[in-house]
Enzyme design. Structure first.
Site, PDB file in Angstrom:
ATOM      1  N   ARG A 103       0.849  -1.192   0.000  1.00 35.66           N
ATOM      2  CA  ARG A 103       0.000   0.000   0.000  1.00 35.66           C
ATOM      3  C   ARG A 103       0.888   1.247   0.000  1.00 35.66           C
ATOM      4  O   ARG A 103       2.098   1.160   0.180  1.00 35.66           O
ATOM      5  CB  ARG A 103      -0.941   0.018   1.204  1.00 35.66           C
ATOM      6  CG  ARG A 103      -0.233   0.078   2.560  1.00 35.66           C
ATOM      7  CD  ARG A 103      -1.231   0.084   3.700  1.00 35.66           C
ATOM      8  NE  ARG A 103      -0.579   0.309   4.991  1.00 35.66           N
ATOM      9  CZ  ARG A 103      -1.227   0.441   6.146  1.00 35.66           C
ATOM     10  NH1 ARG A 103      -2.548   0.351   6.167  1.00 35.66           N
ATOM     11  NH2 ARG A 103      -0.579   0.655   7.261  1.00 35.66           N
ATOM     12  N   GLU A 142      -3.345   7.447   6.474  1.00 31.58           N
ATOM     13  CA  GLU A 142      -2.023   7.503   7.102  1.00 31.58           C
ATOM     14  C   GLU A 142      -0.944   8.049   6.169  1.00 31.58           C
ATOM     15  O   GLU A 142       0.030   7.361   5.842  1.00 31.58           O
ATOM     16  CB  GLU A 142      -1.619   6.124   7.629  1.00 31.58           C
ATOM     17  CG  GLU A 142      -2.516   5.618   8.737  1.00 31.58           C
ATOM     18  CD  GLU A 142      -2.139   4.231   9.244  1.00 31.58           C
ATOM     19  OE1 GLU A 142      -2.645   3.836  10.300  1.00 31.58           O
ATOM     20  OE2 GLU A 142      -1.332   3.531   8.567  1.00 31.58           O
ATOM     21  N   GLU A 313      -8.383   4.676  14.593  1.00 30.26           N
ATOM     22  CA  GLU A 313      -8.011   3.269  14.756  1.00 30.26           C
ATOM     23  C   GLU A 313      -7.425   3.092  16.155  1.00 30.26           C
ATOM     24  O   GLU A 313      -6.377   3.648  16.463  1.00 30.26           O
ATOM     25  CB  GLU A 313      -6.980   2.835  13.697  1.00 30.26           C
ATOM     26  CG  GLU A 313      -7.478   2.938  12.268  1.00 30.26           C
ATOM     27  CD  GLU A 313      -6.446   2.470  11.247  1.00 30.26           C
ATOM     28  OE1 GLU A 313      -5.466   1.807  11.655  1.00 30.26           O
ATOM     29  OE2 GLU A 313      -6.617   2.776  10.053  1.00 30.26           O
ATOM     30  N   TRP A 321       2.794  -5.546  13.399  1.00 27.16           N
ATOM     31  CA  TRP A 321       3.832  -4.877  12.630  1.00 27.16           C
ATOM     32  C   TRP A 321       5.053  -4.441  13.431  1.00 27.16           C
ATOM     33  O   TRP A 321       6.023  -3.966  12.864  1.00 27.16           O
ATOM     34  CB  TRP A 321       3.246  -3.660  11.907  1.00 27.16           C
ATOM     35  CG  TRP A 321       2.327  -2.810  12.747  1.00 27.16           C
ATOM     36  CD1 TRP A 321       0.970  -2.862  12.772  1.00 27.16           C
ATOM     37  CD2 TRP A 321       2.703  -1.798  13.676  1.00 27.16           C
ATOM     38  NE1 TRP A 321       0.461  -1.944  13.662  1.00 27.16           N
ATOM     39  CE2 TRP A 321       1.498  -1.273  14.217  1.00 27.16           C
ATOM     40  CE3 TRP A 321       3.924  -1.272  14.101  1.00 27.16           C
ATOM     41  CZ2 TRP A 321       1.492  -0.246  15.174  1.00 27.16           C
ATOM     42  CZ3 TRP A 321       3.918  -0.254  15.053  1.00 27.16           C
ATOM     43  CH2 TRP A 321       2.721   0.253  15.576  1.00 27.16           C
ATOM     44  N   GLN A 362      -3.023 -10.619   9.177  1.00 31.14           N
ATOM     45  CA  GLN A 362      -3.765 -11.714   9.805  1.00 31.14           C
ATOM     46  C   GLN A 362      -3.384 -11.927  11.263  1.00 31.14           C
ATOM     47  O   GLN A 362      -4.124 -12.565  12.019  1.00 31.14           O
ATOM     48  CB  GLN A 362      -3.594 -13.012   9.011  1.00 31.14           C
ATOM     49  CG  GLN A 362      -2.166 -13.488   8.898  1.00 31.14           C
ATOM     50  CD  GLN A 362      -2.050 -14.674   7.946  1.00 31.14           C
ATOM     51  OE1 GLN A 362      -1.790 -15.793   8.361  1.00 31.14           O
ATOM     52  NE2 GLN A 362      -2.267 -14.430   6.662  1.00 31.14           N
ATOM     53  N   HIS A 364      -3.055  -9.366  13.287  1.00 27.16           N
ATOM     54  CA  HIS A 364      -3.537  -8.154  13.960  1.00 27.16           C
ATOM     55  C   HIS A 364      -4.911  -8.437  14.546  1.00 27.16           C
ATOM     56  O   HIS A 364      -5.840  -8.802  13.849  1.00 27.16           O
ATOM     57  CB  HIS A 364      -3.615  -7.001  12.954  1.00 27.16           C
ATOM     58  CG  HIS A 364      -3.741  -5.646  13.576  1.00 27.16           C
ATOM     59  ND1 HIS A 364      -4.776  -5.302  14.408  1.00 27.16           N
ATOM     60  CD2 HIS A 364      -2.954  -4.543  13.481  1.00 27.16           C
ATOM     61  CE1 HIS A 364      -4.622  -4.050  14.793  1.00 27.16           C
ATOM     62  NE2 HIS A 364      -3.535  -3.570  14.255  1.00 27.16           N
TER      63      HIS A 364
END
Length: 658
Positions: A103, A142, A313, A321, A362, A364
Site C-alpha cells: 500500500r 495515514e 483506529e 507490525w 492476519q 492483527h
C-alpha cells in the site's frame, strides 16, 4: 462521546453484513469506517465500476443505525493503474522503485497520480456524497506511513525544480540561500538542481531542508485537492484524515488546515517499539504502553484538529507490525478508550471489527476472533467501555490547559538533517518534557508555533530550531512562564547560523548568546547545580548570560539555566532528575498547583470530571473525599477512576498498597 469500528465488508460474505451491523449496534458502536482500501473492488478495470456491493453495504449499515465514515481509496492504487502509469510508483533514496504489492505505493509529485486520484474521488463523492447514512469522509489513509513522504524519482525532481522557481525566482537567490559557494555547488539555473540523495557525502543541509519543505507541501496540497472535491460534491459532511503516531516527516498542522477535525491511529503498545525508549522502559511498558505515549498524541491531534479529534483506529489487542507484539494486559483496551475520551476524543474507533484470517494483517487482533462471530478479549473490553460511557453521560468541554507545548515539525527535520549528536531526536525531547510536566498532574495543550499563547501559565518550547517572526511575536507577548530548550533559534530559514549567534531572534527575549555546543556520547554527562540540579546528557551548550539571571551553572560556572523576566533558557538535554527539578521550579513560578504522581499514574480533566489511569502494578489512592462516579477509591492495576471536580476541597493524592 461514542465508539466506532473499522469494517471491511468486501472481506466477508454478504450474508454476514446484516448480523455484523446488528452486533455492532448491540455492542455500543455507532460509527463505522469503510472503503479506504477498496479501489480494486470499486473499479476492477479502468472505467469499469462495480458499486453494487458498496451500495448494499452502506444501505445495510445505515439501516442498522450506524453512521458511516467513507474513506477515499487512494492509499491503494490498483494493479491496472500501476501498469498504465508505472511512473506513479515512488522511488527510494537509493534510486530504486518501491513496487506494487502492499500500500501507499505512489509519489505525491506524479501528475498522472493526481489526475487519477481526482477522478476516483469525484466518482465516489458524486455517488455517495448524499447517502443518508454518510456522516463524513476520511481522505486517503495515514499519509507518510512506511516512509512514503519521500520519493526521489524524475517527477519529484521536476516538481521540486518548479517549487524552487516559485520560491526563489532566480538561480542567484537560490545559490545565496543555500550557500552554494561551499564545495563549488553553485548552480547556473533551476534545471541544474538535483535531488539531495546519492551524493558522495552529506548533501547541502539547506537544500535538504527545502526538499523536506517541498515534500511536506505536496502532501498538504494533495489533501486539499481531495477536500475541495468532497466539499463541493458532498456538502454538509465533515472531512478528517487519520494521522499516524510519531510520523513527523510532514507538517501535520498544514494538513490540519484542510480538515474539519483531525484523527489519529492509536497503537500504544506497537509504538513502544517505534519510540527510542531504553530497553528497561520497553520491558516495563511492553504490555501496557508508556502512560504518556497515547496521551501525547491525543493532545497533539486535538491541537492539529483545532480543538477536535477522533481516534480513527484504536488498538484492540496485539498488533502485527512491531518487532515484538505482546498481548495487552487485561483492562488496557478499556483504559485506552476512556483515556482518549478524557483527552477530548469525540469518537474512539477500533481497528478492526474482525481479525482477518488472510493477508498481511492476519496477526492483527480485531474486536472479533478471525473469521468468526465471537468477541475477542479486546471486544469484550470495548463492550465494557460502551457501558462506562453511558454511565458517565455527556462529557463536558475540553478546557484550555494550563500548559502549552510548542510542537514544530521543521525542528524535527532540522535535527534529522543535522543531528550533530547521534541520539539527538527532537520528538524525544518534546516527549520527555511532556512526560515530566504530566508527572506533576497537569494537563497540556499542543500549540502551533506562532499561535496565540494568551491564557497559558506555562509555555514549553523544547525544540524551535528556526524561530519565525510569528513565533517570536507570540512568545514575546506570552504572559506565562516560558522555557526554551537546546538549539532554540539556532538556524534561520535558510539553515544558516544567525548573524548574532543562537538563539538568534530569541536573544532579546532570553538575554543569552551561544558560543559553542558539545554533543555527549552515551556515558558522558556534565553536572548542574544551583536552583535546580542534576546532569546534562547528550547535549550541552556553552552560553553567555548577557542580560539574564543565572539560576543554575555547570562546573566551569557557565550558565545551565537562565531567566530574563518570564523567559527561561535550559542549555542542554537534561537527565531525568534535572528535567523534573526544572519543571517543578517553573510550575511553582507559574503559580500552578502540582500533584506529583507515581510513574504509572496519570490524570486528565474534562468538564467537571477528573480521570485517573493506572498503567502499573501498584495500587493508587484517589483523593480523599472525591465524589467518585466510576471505579473506586483505590485505583488498581490497569484500572480507571473518575470523580467530579466541582467539590471545594479534596485531600492530596497518594500512593497506597493493600
Amino acid at each position: 462521546m461514542s465508539l466506532g469500528v473499522c469494517y471491511y465488508p468486501e472481506h466477508w460474505p454478504e450474508d454476514w453484513w446484516e448480523r455484523d451491523a446488528a452486533r455492532m449496534m448491540a455492542l455500543g458502536i455507532r460509527h463505522v469506517r469503510i472503503g479506504e482500501f477498496a479501489w480494486s473492488r470499486l473499479e476492477p478495470a479502468r472505467g469499469v465500476f462495480d458499486f453494487g456491493w458498496l451500495d448494499r453495504a452502506m444501505d445495510v449499515l445505515a439501516a442498522a443505525g450506524l453512521k458511516i465514515v467513507l474513506g477515499t481509496p487512494t492509499a491503494t492504487p490498483p494493479r491496472w493503474l500501476i501498469d498504465d502509469y508505472p511512473g506513479i510508483l515512488p522511488v527510494d533514496e537509493r534510486g530504486r522503485n518501491r513496487g506494487f504489492g502492499s500500500r501507499r505505493h505512489y509519489s505525491f509529485s506524479s501528475k498522472d497520480w493526481w489526475r487519477e486520484s481526482r477522478r476516483i474521488v469525484e466518482v465516489l463523492a458524486d455517488r455517495y456524497g448524499h447517502h443518508p447514512g454518510l456522516a463524513g469522509w476520511q481522505t486517503d489513509n495515514e499519509y507518510g506511513c512506511h516512509g512514503t513522504t519521500f520519493s526521489y524519482g524524475p517527477e519529484d525532481l521536476s516538481a521540486f525544480r518548479e517549487w524552487l522557481r516559485q520560491h526563489y525566482q532566480s538561480a542567484e537567490q537560490l545559490n545565496e540561500a543555500w550557500g552554494s559557494v561551499f564545495w563549488s555547488t553553485e548552480l547556473s539555473g533551476f534545471d541544474a538542481v538535483s535531488l539531495p540523495n546519492l551524493t558522495v557525502t552529506e548533501a547541502n543541509p539547506a537544500a535538504r531542508m527545502d526538499y523536506w519543505r517541498f515534500l511536506s507541501s505536496q502532501i498538504a496540497t494533495y489533501d486539499r485537492m481531495q477536500c475541495e472535491i468532497i466539499r463541493s460534491r458532498s456538502p454538509g459532511r465533515w472531512i478528517t484524515h487519520n494521522f499516524m503516531g510519531f510520523t513527523n516527516d510532514f507538517d501535520h498542522w498544514a494538513v490540519g488546515d484542510n480538515l474539519d477535525f483531525a484523527s489519529w491511529d492509536s497503537y500504544p503498545i506497537g509504538f513502544v517499539e517505534k519510540f527510542p525508549f531504553t530497553e528497561e522502559e520497553r520491558n516495563r511498558w511492553a504490555e501496557t504502553s508508556h502512560p504518556d505515549l497515547a496521551p501525547f498524541h491525543h493532545d497533539l491531534y486535538r491541537g492539529v484538529g483545532k480543538g477536535r479529534f477522533w481516534v480513527m483506529e484504536q488498538q484492540p489487542g496485539p498488533v502485527n507490525w512491531a518487532p515484538w507484539n505482546p498481548v495487552p494486559k487485561p483492562g488496557m483496551v478499556r483504559l485506552w478508550t476512556l483515556e482518549a475520551m478524557a483527552h477530548g476524543a469525540e469518537v474512539v474507533s477500533y481497528f478492526r471489527w474482525r481479525q482477518s484470517p488472510f493477508a498481511q494483517e492476519q496477526m492483527h487482533a480485531g474486536l472479533n476472533l478471525p473469521g468468526l462471530q465471537e468477541l475477542s478479549p479486546g471486544g469484550r473490553e470495548a463492550e465494557q467501555a460502551a457501558q462506562d460511557l453511558i454511565l458517565l453521560g455527556t462529557p463536558g468541554e475540553t478546557a484550555r490547559a494550563p500548559v502549552a507545548l510548542l510542537y514544530d515539525y521543521e525542528s524535527w527535520w532540522s535535527t534529522r538533517i543535522q543531528p550533530h549528536g547521534q541520539d539527538f531526536r527532537s520528538e524525544e525531547l518534546a516527549f520527555r518534557w511532556y512526560e515530566s510536566v504530566r508527572r506533576l498532574g497537569l494537563d497540556v495543550d499542543f500549540v502551533r508555533p506562532g499561535a496565540d499563547l494568551a491564557g497559558y501559565s506555562l509555555v514549553l518550547v523544547p525544540g524551535l530550531v528556526h524561530a519565525s517572526d510569528d513565533a517570536c511575536r507570540a512568545l514575546e507577548a506570552a504572559k506565562g512562564v516560558v522555557l526554551y530548550g537546546p538549539r532554540a533559534g539556532s538556524r534561520d530559514r535558510n539553515f544558516r547560523i544567525p548573524e548574532n549567534l543562537p538563539p538568534g531572534p530569541l536573544a532579546g527575549l532570553t538575554g543569552v548568546r551561544l558560543r559553542e555546543v558539545a554533543s555527549l556520547r552515551p556515558g558522558l554527562s556534565v553536572a548542574v547545580q544551583g536552583a535546580v540540579g542534576g546532569r546534562m546528557i547528550r547535549w550541552r551548550e556553552h552560553l553567555e548570560a548577557r542580560d539574564a539571571d543565572v539560576l543554575s551553572t555547570f562546573p566551569d560556572a557557565s550558565p545551565a539555566l537562565t531567566a530574563r523576566g518570564n523567559q527561561h533558557y535550559l542549555a542542554g538535554w537534561p537527565d531525568e532528575d534535572l528535567l523534573n527539578a526544572t519543571m517543578r521550579l517553573l510550575v511553582d513560578k507559574a503559580g500552578l498547583d502540582a500533584t506529583p504522581l507515581p510513574a504509572q499514574v496519570r490524570l486528565r480533566r474534562r468538564g467537571n470530571l477528573t480521570y485517573a489511569f493506572n498503567y502499573g502494578p501498584e495500587v493508587w489512592e484517589v483523593p480523599e473525599g472525591a465524589d467518585v462516579v466510576l471505579g473506586g477509591t483505590f485505583l488498581g492495576p490497569q484500572e480507571v477512576a473518575v470523580w467530579r471536580t466541582d467539590c471545594d476541597a479534596v485531600a492530596p493524592r497518594k500512593e497506597a498498597s493493600r
